[in-house]
Design an enzyme around this catalytic site. Sequence first.
Site, PDB file in Angstrom:
ATOM      1  N   GLU A   9       0.863  -1.175   0.000  1.00  0.00           N
ATOM      2  CA  GLU A   9       0.000   0.000   0.000  1.00  0.00           C
ATOM      3  C   GLU A   9       0.903   1.231   0.000  1.00  0.00           C
ATOM      4  OE1 GLU A   9      -3.128  -0.275  -0.513  1.00  0.00           O
ATOM      5  OE2 GLU A   9      -3.311  -2.422  -0.108  1.00  0.00           O
ATOM      6  N   HIS A  57      -7.038   2.646   1.742  1.00  0.00           N
ATOM      7  CA  HIS A  57      -6.510   1.674   2.717  1.00  0.00           C
ATOM      8  C   HIS A  57      -6.727   2.040   4.175  1.00  0.00           C
ATOM      9  CE1 HIS A  57      -3.271   4.595   2.865  1.00  0.00           C
ATOM     10  NE2 HIS A  57      -2.824   4.265   1.655  1.00  0.00           N
ATOM     11  N   HIS A 150      -8.401  -1.945   1.362  1.00  0.00           N
ATOM     12  CA  HIS A 150      -7.194  -2.611   0.915  1.00  0.00           C
ATOM     13  C   HIS A 150      -6.240  -2.783   2.100  1.00  0.00           C
ATOM     14  CE1 HIS A 150      -7.409  -1.854  -3.663  1.00  0.00           C
ATOM     15  NE2 HIS A 150      -8.632  -1.765  -3.136  1.00  0.00           N
ATOM     16  N   ASP A 155      -4.598  -8.828   1.303  1.00  0.00           N
ATOM     17  CA  ASP A 155      -4.632  -8.940  -0.154  1.00  0.00           C
ATOM     18  C   ASP A 155      -3.649  -9.993  -0.654  1.00  0.00           C
ATOM     19  OD1 ASP A 155      -6.548  -7.013  -0.141  1.00  0.00           O
ATOM     20  OD2 ASP A 155      -5.390  -5.492  -1.204  1.00  0.00           O
TER      21      ASP A 155
END
Length: 228
Positions: A9, A57, A150, A155
């Site tokens: 991220e 995120h 996210h 992920d």
Amino acid sequence: MREIVLDTETTGFEPETGDRLVEIGAVELIGHMPTGRTFHEYVNPERSMPQGAFEVHGLGDDFLRDKPLFRDVAQAFLDFVGDAKMVIHNAAFDMKFLNAELGRLKMGPLPMEQAVDTLAIARRRFPGAPSSLDALCRRFGIDNSSRTLHGALLDSEILAEVYLELIGGRQPDFALGSQDKEAGAEMPGRDWRPAPRPAPLPPRITAEEEAAHAALVEALGAESLWRA
């Protein structure tokens, strides 16, 4: 064969204009199967978080302020990856950020040929079809209901399941495969799918992350779809 399924991220899209990494998550596979070994770090980007990135995120300035700098985790990350192939969805994006951070430390770049791009694999297999991680989860029936925001480690875990499906839906290097063939045993077809887990994986979300998500939902207002 050892592989590392990886996600990051960031504060934005371009390290050349000052965007930085804020999270790295990685899952180890041996013979295309998860071993349980992971790497996960939040990273202080040494800059403020743009609102657009925060909405993706949920990692804000207050949360990241006391997290380690990339230089504090770089060697541990490189040691975890080693010379394994890195399985990444849209590899060019993550690789440019990782190599930009390594370049700031005068450390050698990770070679692009070390990366396996699942986005490219998906586009070859399903031309013209949506190929985002969420779209592939829907295609393969993979539960991603916990992916409200996210997160690099979550992920990566989801991508590991998607990757297995993209390369054929089963473990192609299973060590007993050749022995079963020699014994004349019936081998599973290409439409074989792994059985569901007997119990869900335990949550990896921390109290701080839950609080950050709750604050984001509150800021979106009463009409937000997240409140539906």
